[in-house]
Scaffold this active site. Sequence first.
Site, PDB file in Angstrom:
ATOM      1  N   ASP A   1      -6.077  -6.170  -7.823  1.00 41.40           N
ATOM      2  CA  ASP A   1      -5.308  -7.261  -7.873  1.00 41.40           C
ATOM      3  C   ASP A   1      -6.144  -8.113  -8.220  1.00 41.40           C
ATOM      4  O   ASP A   1      -6.917  -8.906  -8.456  1.00 41.40           O
ATOM      5  CB  ASP A   1      -5.314  -7.074  -6.202  1.00 41.40           C
ATOM      6  CG  ASP A   1      -4.229  -6.655  -5.458  1.00 41.40           C
ATOM      7  OD1 ASP A   1      -4.672  -5.342  -5.668  1.00 41.40           O
ATOM      8  OD2 ASP A   1      -3.943  -7.614  -4.115  1.00 41.40           O
TER       9      ASP A   1
ATOM     10  N   LYS B   1       2.745  -9.355  -7.919  1.00 48.61           N
ATOM     11  CA  LYS B   1       2.107 -10.189  -6.799  1.00 48.61           C
ATOM     12  C   LYS B   1       2.168 -11.589  -6.575  1.00 48.61           C
ATOM     13  O   LYS B   1       1.991 -12.491  -7.967  1.00 48.61           O
ATOM     14  CB  LYS B   1       0.966  -9.877  -6.422  1.00 48.61           C
ATOM     15  CG  LYS B   1       0.713 -10.774  -5.828  1.00 48.61           C
ATOM     16  CD  LYS B   1      -1.144  -9.650  -5.170  1.00 48.61           C
ATOM     17  CE  LYS B   1      -1.925 -10.462  -3.659  1.00 48.61           C
ATOM     18  NZ  LYS B   1      -3.492 -10.014  -3.887  1.00 48.61           N
TER      19      LYS B   1
ATOM     20  N   LYS C   1       4.692  -7.358  -4.930  1.00 49.30           N
ATOM     21  CA  LYS C   1       3.406  -7.319  -3.612  1.00 49.30           C
ATOM     22  C   LYS C   1       4.069  -9.187  -3.098  1.00 49.30           C
ATOM     23  O   LYS C   1       3.872 -10.210  -3.488  1.00 49.30           O
ATOM     24  CB  LYS C   1       2.386  -7.167  -3.748  1.00 49.30           C
ATOM     25  CG  LYS C   1       1.750  -7.793  -2.744  1.00 49.30           C
ATOM     26  CD  LYS C   1       0.223  -7.017  -2.742  1.00 49.30           C
ATOM     27  CE  LYS C   1      -0.889  -7.382  -1.805  1.00 49.30           C
ATOM     28  NZ  LYS C   1      -2.091  -6.666  -2.108  1.00 49.30           N
TER      29      LYS C   1
END
EC number: 4.1.2.4
Length: 218
Positions: free
Chosen positions: A84, A146, A175
Amino acid sequence: MIDHSLLRPELTRPEVLAGLATAREYATASVCVRPADVALAVAGLRGSGVAVGTVVGFPHGGATTATKERETAELVALGAAEIDMVIDVGRLRDGDVAYVEEQVAAVVVAADGRPVKVILENWYLSDEQKVAGCAASERAGAAYVKTSTGFAGGGATAADIALMRRSVSPSMGVKAAGGVRTLDALLTLRDLGATRFGATTTAAMLDDLARRLASRDG
């Protein structure tokens, strides 16, 4: 659909181990741990089916591309299965989308086939900038976009999830992270197109789900 989050800076090793046990017990998609905890998580989750994820350029995103590349390569070597990464938020706000895309692409290469989730940190962005960040991330080969780190002023919102879902192709994941603390919140965002969730209240949400399923079946 849950990445059990273990990213708070004050977490001790026993607290990380307890979090890993939660992820194993509830069979989450992954844990997302601090870089220094990757080796511990890999050892602690071996054979569980729970992937070990970690963060790059976290939480502010201001590291150079070369630094993010090296960090990614090191974490992959330690056993991280998902990355991430935080974009350079200021560069995106400047309108330098090419820089953002090139940096994401460099991390994707360094991840060597492992999924990269690009944290846009939506709290700081206009809708136009969010759309541009989504498009750049997809062109660069990322697997997910995300919403947030959970360390800015706001987290995942329904409006942002709907916007991000519209801004990427169906094959790309979205996400939601930051503020997803209840099962109802998770289900609402799922229905709007979120496919993965960063969460710290994993046990409470999944216990709630189990109670609801038991009541329905009963």
